[in-house]
Design a protein around this motif. Structure first.
Motif, mmCIF file in Angstrom:
data_model
loop_
_atom_site.group_PDB
_atom_site.id
_atom_site.type_symbol
_atom_site.label_atom_id
_atom_site.label_comp_id
_atom_site.label_asym_id
_atom_site.label_seq_id
_atom_site.Cartn_x
_atom_site.Cartn_y
_atom_site.Cartn_z
ATOM 1 N N THR A 140 0.826 -1.207 0.000
ATOM 2 C CA THR A 140 0.000 0.000 0.000
ATOM 3 C C THR A 140 0.862 1.260 0.000
ATOM 4 O OG1 THR A 140 -0.205 -0.129 2.410
ATOM 5 C CG2 THR A 140 -1.988 -1.089 1.088
ATOM 6 N N TYR A 141 1.983 1.230 0.666
ATOM 7 C CA TYR A 141 2.877 2.387 0.659
ATOM 8 C C TYR A 141 3.396 2.639 -0.757
ATOM 9 C CZ TYR A 141 6.836 5.413 1.649
ATOM 10 O OH TYR A 141 7.714 6.458 1.653
ATOM 11 N N THR A 142 3.817 1.575 -1.419
ATOM 12 C CA THR A 142 4.316 1.710 -2.793
ATOM 13 C C THR A 142 3.208 2.201 -3.711
ATOM 14 O OG1 THR A 142 5.883 -0.076 -2.397
ATOM 15 C CG2 THR A 142 5.429 0.458 -4.689
ATOM 16 N N ALA A 143 2.001 1.667 -3.553
ATOM 17 C CA ALA A 143 0.877 2.106 -4.387
ATOM 18 C C ALA A 143 0.572 3.578 -4.124
ATOM 19 C CB ALA A 143 -0.356 1.246 -4.116
ATOM 20 N N GLY A 144 0.623 3.998 -2.871
ATOM 21 C CA GLY A 144 0.372 5.404 -2.541
ATOM 22 C C GLY A 144 1.431 6.327 -3.114
ATOM 23 N N VAL A 145 2.682 5.912 -3.023
ATOM 24 C CA VAL A 145 3.764 6.729 -3.585
ATOM 25 C C VAL A 145 3.593 6.854 -5.096
ATOM 26 C CG1 VAL A 145 6.255 6.750 -4.054
ATOM 27 C CG2 VAL A 145 5.428 6.326 -1.755
ATOM 28 N N ASN A 146 3.306 5.738 -5.741
ATOM 29 C CA ASN A 146 3.125 5.783 -7.198
ATOM 30 C C ASN A 146 1.930 6.640 -7.586
ATOM 31 O OD1 ASN A 146 5.339 4.150 -7.558
ATOM 32 N ND2 ASN A 146 4.150 2.261 -7.703
ATOM 33 N N SER A 147 0.831 6.524 -6.838
ATOM 34 C CA SER A 147 -0.349 7.330 -7.129
ATOM 35 C C SER A 147 -0.045 8.815 -6.919
ATOM 36 C CB SER A 147 -1.507 6.903 -6.228
ATOM 37 O OG SER A 147 -2.623 7.740 -6.429
ATOM 38 N N GLY A 148 0.613 9.137 -5.819
ATOM 39 C CA GLY A 148 0.978 10.531 -5.553
ATOM 40 C C GLY A 148 1.933 11.079 -6.601
ATOM 41 N N TYR A 149 2.858 10.259 -7.023
ATOM 42 C CA TYR A 149 3.790 10.693 -8.058
ATOM 43 C C TYR A 149 3.041 10.996 -9.350
ATOM 44 C CZ TYR A 149 7.677 10.647 -11.344
ATOM 45 O OH TYR A 149 8.573 10.991 -12.320
ATOM 46 N N ASN A 199 0.885 14.952 -13.125
ATOM 47 C CA ASN A 199 -0.210 15.536 -13.907
ATOM 48 C C ASN A 199 -0.455 16.982 -13.522
ATOM 49 O OD1 ASN A 199 -0.654 13.232 -15.375
ATOM 50 N ND2 ASN A 199 -2.242 12.455 -13.998
ATOM 51 N N GLU A 200 -0.410 17.271 -12.212
ATOM 52 C CA GLU A 200 -0.620 18.646 -11.777
ATOM 53 C C GLU A 200 0.518 19.546 -12.244
ATOM 54 O OE1 GLU A 200 -1.375 20.960 -7.613
ATOM 55 O OE2 GLU A 200 -2.261 18.977 -7.886
ATOM 56 N N ALA A 201 1.742 19.043 -12.161
ATOM 57 C CA ALA A 201 2.876 19.833 -12.644
ATOM 58 C C ALA A 201 2.762 20.070 -14.140
ATOM 59 C CB ALA A 201 4.184 19.130 -12.316
ATOM 60 N N LYS A 202 2.269 19.065 -14.864
ATOM 61 C CA LYS A 202 2.070 19.220 -16.306
ATOM 62 C C LYS A 202 1.018 20.297 -16.565
ATOM 63 C CE LYS A 202 0.151 15.842 -18.597
ATOM 64 N NZ LYS A 202 -0.121 14.577 -19.250
ATOM 65 N N ASP A 203 -0.069 20.292 -15.748
ATOM 66 C CA ASP A 203 -1.097 21.330 -15.878
ATOM 67 C C ASP A 203 -0.524 22.693 -15.524
ATOM 68 O OD1 ASP A 203 -2.906 19.420 -16.627
ATOM 69 O OD2 ASP A 203 -3.881 19.270 -14.653
ATOM 70 N N GLU A 204 0.322 22.745 -14.494
ATOM 71 C CA GLU A 204 0.948 24.021 -14.112
ATOM 72 C C GLU A 204 1.859 24.530 -15.219
ATOM 73 O OE1 GLU A 204 0.493 25.934 -11.368
ATOM 74 O OE2 GLU A 204 -1.108 24.551 -10.777
ATOM 75 N N LYS A 205 2.567 23.623 -15.839
ATOM 76 C CA LYS A 205 3.428 24.034 -16.965
ATOM 77 C C LYS A 205 2.586 24.584 -18.099
ATOM 78 C CE LYS A 205 7.248 20.799 -16.287
ATOM 79 N NZ LYS A 205 7.951 19.644 -16.846
ATOM 80 N N ALA A 206 1.461 23.912 -18.372
ATOM 81 C CA ALA A 206 0.583 24.387 -19.437
ATOM 82 C C ALA A 206 -0.002 25.744 -19.075
ATOM 83 C CB ALA A 206 -0.534 23.375 -19.694
ATOM 84 N N ALA A 207 -0.399 25.922 -17.808
ATOM 85 C CA ALA A 207 -0.950 27.206 -17.371
ATOM 86 C C ALA A 207 0.115 28.296 -17.466
ATOM 87 C CB ALA A 207 -1.484 27.092 -15.950
ATOM 88 N N ALA A 208 1.324 27.954 -17.056
ATOM 89 C CA ALA A 208 2.402 28.949 -17.141
ATOM 90 C C ALA A 208 2.688 29.288 -18.598
ATOM 91 C CB ALA A 208 3.650 28.423 -16.451
ATOM 92 N N ALA A 209 2.629 28.292 -19.455
ATOM 93 C CA ALA A 209 2.864 28.553 -20.882
ATOM 94 C C ALA A 209 1.747 29.431 -21.441
ATOM 95 C CB ALA A 209 2.955 27.240 -21.656
ATOM 96 N N TRP A 210 0.487 29.202 -21.042
ATOM 97 C CA TRP A 210 -0.633 30.017 -21.533
ATOM 98 C C TRP A 210 -0.530 31.449 -21.008
ATOM 99 C CZ3 TRP A 210 -4.668 32.524 -18.962
ATOM 100 C CH2 TRP A 210 -5.667 33.046 -19.778
ATOM 101 N N ALA A 211 -0.064 31.573 -19.747
ATOM 102 C CA ALA A 211 0.058 32.907 -19.172
ATOM 103 C C ALA A 211 1.070 33.752 -19.927
ATOM 104 C CB ALA A 211 0.451 32.814 -17.704
ATOM 105 N N ASN A 212 1.991 33.138 -20.636
ATOM 106 C CA ASN A 212 2.988 33.883 -21.397
ATOM 107 C C ASN A 212 2.521 34.220 -22.810
ATOM 108 O OD1 ASN A 212 4.899 34.008 -19.358
ATOM 109 N ND2 ASN A 212 5.652 31.951 -19.806
ATOM 110 N N THR A 213 1.309 33.799 -23.185
ATOM 111 C CA THR A 213 0.770 34.146 -24.508
ATOM 112 C C THR A 213 0.117 35.517 -24.439
ATOM 113 O OG1 THR A 213 -1.384 33.151 -24.088
ATOM 114 C CG2 THR A 213 0.318 31.700 -24.995
ATOM 115 N N PRO A 214 -0.156 36.145 -25.576
ATOM 116 C CA PRO A 214 -0.828 37.460 -25.556
ATOM 117 C C PRO A 214 -2.196 37.390 -24.874
ATOM 118 C CG PRO A 214 0.094 37.057 -27.731
ATOM 119 C CD PRO A 214 0.299 35.815 -26.939
#
Length: 170
Positions: free
Chosen positions: A93-102, A107-122
């Motif tokens: 369960t610890y390994t499953a939790g770590v993998n799920s959290g990772y 995914n959230e970091a990917k969304d943050e990158k996309a948001a940061a990229a959009w914020a730099n558009t006109p």
């Protein structure tokens, strides 16, 4: 003659006494032998019963000791099994939790990158300036004078003072 008669009778008395004593001793010996044999039989029976009781007590004590040894062994094996099972489940369960959290973090970091990229558009810079004026909340809520919401759509109308209101976007 009279004395001779007594003498003859007295001579037979010691032999009769001797014979009676001998018979009495034989009867006494027979009775003593019978009593001794009965006592020996009773002693053997008592001894056999005492030996049987002692053997049963020893057997009960030995079986109790063996039972406690087995019980302690079974309890130890059960605790060891539950401990190993708990450790196994915890690690899985610890390994499953770590993998799920990772995965969620990635995914959230990917969304943050996309948001940061959009914020730099006109468009992103324009939306940021619009939000700094405080008008973004009013646009979402459709709560400015001269604006009304109908079926989820925000429409302008002429206010009671005759003006049509809007937002400053520059």
């Amino acid at each position: 003659m009279a004395l001779q008669h007594y003498q003859t009778q007295y001579e037979t008395i010691p032999a009769a006494i001797s014979q009676a004593a001998s018979d009495m001793l034989k009867d006494l010996k027979s009775a003593a032998d019978a009593t001794m044999q009965a006592s020996a039989g009773a002693a053997k029976a008592d001894l056999a019963e005492a030996v049987a009781n002692a053997a049963q007590k020893v057997a009960v004590n030995t079986s109790r000791k063996q039972m406690w040894k087995w019980a302690a062994g079974c309890i130890a094996v059960a605790f060891l099994s539950f401990g190993l099972f708990g450790t196994f489940v915890y690690s899985k369960t610890y390994t499953a939790g770590v993998n799920s959290g990772y995965g969620l973090g990635y995914n959230e970091a990917k969304d943050e990158k996309a948001a940061a990229a959009w914020a730099n558009t006109p468009q992103g810079r324009l939306a940021y300036r619009f939000a700094q004026t405080g008008s973004l909340d009013s646009l979402v809520k459709c709560d400015r004078p001269g604006w009304t919401e109908k079926k989820g759509v925000c429409f302008p109308y002429q206010a009671s003072d005759g003006n049509i209101y809007g937002w400053n976007i520059r």
